[in-house]
Design an enzyme around this catalytic site. Structure first.
Site, PDB file in Angstrom:
ATOM      1  N   ALA A  31       0.874  -1.182   0.000  1.00  0.00           N
ATOM      2  CA  ALA A  31       0.000   0.000   0.000  1.00  0.00           C
ATOM      3  C   ALA A  31       0.911   1.232   0.000  1.00  0.00           C
ATOM      4  O   ALA A  31       0.840   2.102   0.873  1.00  0.00           O
ATOM      5  CB  ALA A  31      -0.970   0.005   1.172  1.00  0.00           C
ATOM      6  N   LEU A  32       1.780   1.264  -0.984  1.00  0.00           N
ATOM      7  CA  LEU A  32       2.891   2.221  -0.993  1.00  0.00           C
ATOM      8  C   LEU A  32       2.420   3.660  -1.196  1.00  0.00           C
ATOM      9  O   LEU A  32       1.426   3.930  -1.867  1.00  0.00           O
ATOM     10  CB  LEU A  32       3.888   1.847  -2.099  1.00  0.00           C
ATOM     11  CG  LEU A  32       4.489   0.446  -1.989  1.00  0.00           C
ATOM     12  CD1 LEU A  32       5.496   0.214  -3.122  1.00  0.00           C
ATOM     13  CD2 LEU A  32       5.162   0.227  -0.635  1.00  0.00           C
ATOM     14  N   HIS A  36       7.213   5.615   1.494  1.00  0.00           N
ATOM     15  CA  HIS A  36       7.982   4.434   1.073  1.00  0.00           C
ATOM     16  C   HIS A  36       8.936   4.795  -0.070  1.00  0.00           C
ATOM     17  O   HIS A  36      10.082   4.341  -0.103  1.00  0.00           O
ATOM     18  CB  HIS A  36       7.035   3.339   0.576  1.00  0.00           C
ATOM     19  CG  HIS A  36       6.096   2.790   1.610  1.00  0.00           C
ATOM     20  ND1 HIS A  36       4.740   2.982   1.561  1.00  0.00           N
ATOM     21  CD2 HIS A  36       6.328   2.039   2.723  1.00  0.00           C
ATOM     22  CE1 HIS A  36       4.163   2.361   2.589  1.00  0.00           C
ATOM     23  NE2 HIS A  36       5.095   1.790   3.307  1.00  0.00           N
ATOM     24  N   GLY A 146      12.005   4.048   7.973  1.00  0.00           N
ATOM     25  CA  GLY A 146      11.520   5.406   8.230  1.00  0.00           C
ATOM     26  C   GLY A 146      11.462   5.718   9.719  1.00  0.00           C
ATOM     27  O   GLY A 146      11.109   4.865  10.536  1.00  0.00           O
ATOM     28  N   ASP A 149       8.284   5.131  12.113  1.00  0.00           N
ATOM     29  CA  ASP A 149       8.167   4.048  13.093  1.00  0.00           C
ATOM     30  C   ASP A 149       9.410   4.091  13.979  1.00  0.00           C
ATOM     31  O   ASP A 149      10.306   3.246  13.879  1.00  0.00           O
ATOM     32  CB  ASP A 149       8.026   2.709  12.361  1.00  0.00           C
ATOM     33  CG  ASP A 149       6.766   2.680  11.528  1.00  0.00           C
ATOM     34  OD1 ASP A 149       5.703   2.412  12.081  1.00  0.00           O
ATOM     35  OD2 ASP A 149       6.838   2.979  10.311  1.00  0.00           O
ATOM     36  N   GLN A 152      10.210   1.116  16.204  1.00  0.00           N
ATOM     37  CA  GLN A 152      10.606  -0.026  15.365  1.00  0.00           C
ATOM     38  C   GLN A 152      12.077   0.095  14.961  1.00  0.00           C
ATOM     39  O   GLN A 152      12.832  -0.874  14.964  1.00  0.00           O
ATOM     40  CB  GLN A 152       9.716  -0.084  14.123  1.00  0.00           C
ATOM     41  CG  GLN A 152      10.192  -1.069  13.074  1.00  0.00           C
ATOM     42  CD  GLN A 152       9.201  -1.214  11.940  1.00  0.00           C
ATOM     43  OE1 GLN A 152       8.257  -1.965  12.027  1.00  0.00           O
ATOM     44  NE2 GLN A 152       9.421  -0.490  10.859  1.00  0.00           N
ATOM     45  N   ARG A 186      -2.284   3.396   6.398  1.00  0.00           N
ATOM     46  CA  ARG A 186      -3.552   3.419   7.130  1.00  0.00           C
ATOM     47  C   ARG A 186      -4.350   4.701   6.867  1.00  0.00           C
ATOM     48  O   ARG A 186      -5.551   4.737   7.159  1.00  0.00           O
ATOM     49  CB  ARG A 186      -3.307   3.293   8.634  1.00  0.00           C
ATOM     50  CG  ARG A 186      -2.783   1.938   9.053  1.00  0.00           C
ATOM     51  CD  ARG A 186      -2.420   1.954  10.525  1.00  0.00           C
ATOM     52  NE  ARG A 186      -1.524   0.864  10.866  1.00  0.00           N
ATOM     53  CZ  ARG A 186      -1.907  -0.353  11.234  1.00  0.00           C
ATOM     54  NH1 ARG A 186      -3.165  -0.633  11.334  1.00  0.00           N
ATOM     55  NH2 ARG A 186      -1.007  -1.284  11.518  1.00  0.00           N
TER      56      ARG A 186
END
Ligand code: AMP
Length: 280
Positions: A31-32, A36, A146, A149, A152, A186
């Site tokens: 879902a780029l 991204h 990125g 996040d 993460q 999202r």
């Protein structure tokens, strides 16, 4: 642009190029969007060959309806990657990545216990499972992630150091929509009104900088939660101002590691995360 579906073919392709070319790797869940693509461009600027992976990793979802609803747009993704000059796309299916259940438990040194980890139990263990499998299949020189996040990224840096995986982790800036909303797959799930007003998240994160030193950390966090919740479209799950390295609650006396404000906000059922560096 080459499209590869199996681990063995992917690995053979990398080993063929690795002696002659600097290779960059961008893991995604598809879902780029432009966020991204900015990672792809960062990799292209530093490497001769870039691999982008697209795989919606089930083990990092702690909620099955979230996994089901996660946007999937493979044809559009491939078109974007083709236009952006990507060299190789790795698109495995679930059976390829998890022929058997992955029971590995990673010790992430408490980085997985706070913020996202507290509200999404098991999430970062799932991230560690997929990232280690992907790094094995795509042993690139560098991998691009990125700052969107933020936690993460801290977990992945820790993982690579702990397991001595020979790959350089490159952190890339957050790409935002015009109103400041951090780009995210999202965002497609938001209503027009939610998307238009979601700039309040970035505005509030940014305002923490102006108040820094004038209120206590807890006062700043409370103020931010109240400010975002005052808009009835949004509901804050957490807003925390943390040490950028340890992710523990920030302390005015310990600022050498930098300070970051991080938040997760619900717009109906859609969960948005964002962060802003307050001190570097
Ligand atoms: P995802 O597909 O959401 O798993 O994200 C794949 C990679 O893209 C992760 O390293 C994300 O941090 C990064 N990413 C997602 N959104 C953005 C953004 N708005 N700006 C920069 N990087 C992003």
């Amino acid at each position: 642009m080459k499209i590869i579906h199996t681990l063995s073919e992917m690995n053979a392709e990398i080993l063929k190029h690795k002696p002659h070319k600097q290779i960059g790797f961008v893991p995604t869940m598809g879902a780029l969007h432009r966020g991204h693509i900015s990672l792809l461009e960062a990799s292209q600027a530093q490497n001769q060959l870039t691999v982008v992976s697209i795989f919606v990793n089930p083990t990092q979802f702690n909620n099955s309806s979230d996994l089901q609803k996660y946007p999937r747009t493979p044809e559009k993704d491939l078109e974007m990657l083709r236009k952006s000059g990507c060299d190789i796309v790795f698109m495995p299916n679930e059976n390829e990545m998890y022929p058997q259940p992955d029971n590995r438990i990673f010790d992430l040194q408490n980085l997985d216990k706070v913020m996202e980890g507290k509200h999404r139990p098991g999430h970062f263990n799932g991230v560690a499972q997929i990232v280690t499998k992907l790094f094995e299949a795509v042993p690139a020189h560098s991998a691009y992630f990125g700052l969107k996040d933020f936690q993460q990224l801290a977990v992945i840096k820790q993982l690579v150091e702990m397991l001595k995986i020979p790959i350089q982790i490159v952190a890339c800036p957050i790409i935002r929509e015009n109103n400041g909303l951090a780009m995210s797959s999202r965002n497609e799930l938001l209503t027009f009104e939610q998307r238009a007003q979601a700039g309040i998240i970035f505005q509030t994160l940014t305002q923490i900088k102006q108040f820094w030193g004038k209120k206590t950390i807890s006062q700043l966090e409370d103020w931010a939660i109240q400010t975002i919740n005052a808009n009835k479209l949004f509901n804050v799950e957490y807003f925390e101002i943390v040490n950028s390295r340890t992710l523990e609650k920030a302390d005015f006396e310990q600022i050498d590691d930098g300070i970051t404000a991080c938040t997760a906000v619900f717009a109906s059922q859609v969960r948005l995360i964002d962060n802003v560096q307050i001190l570097n």
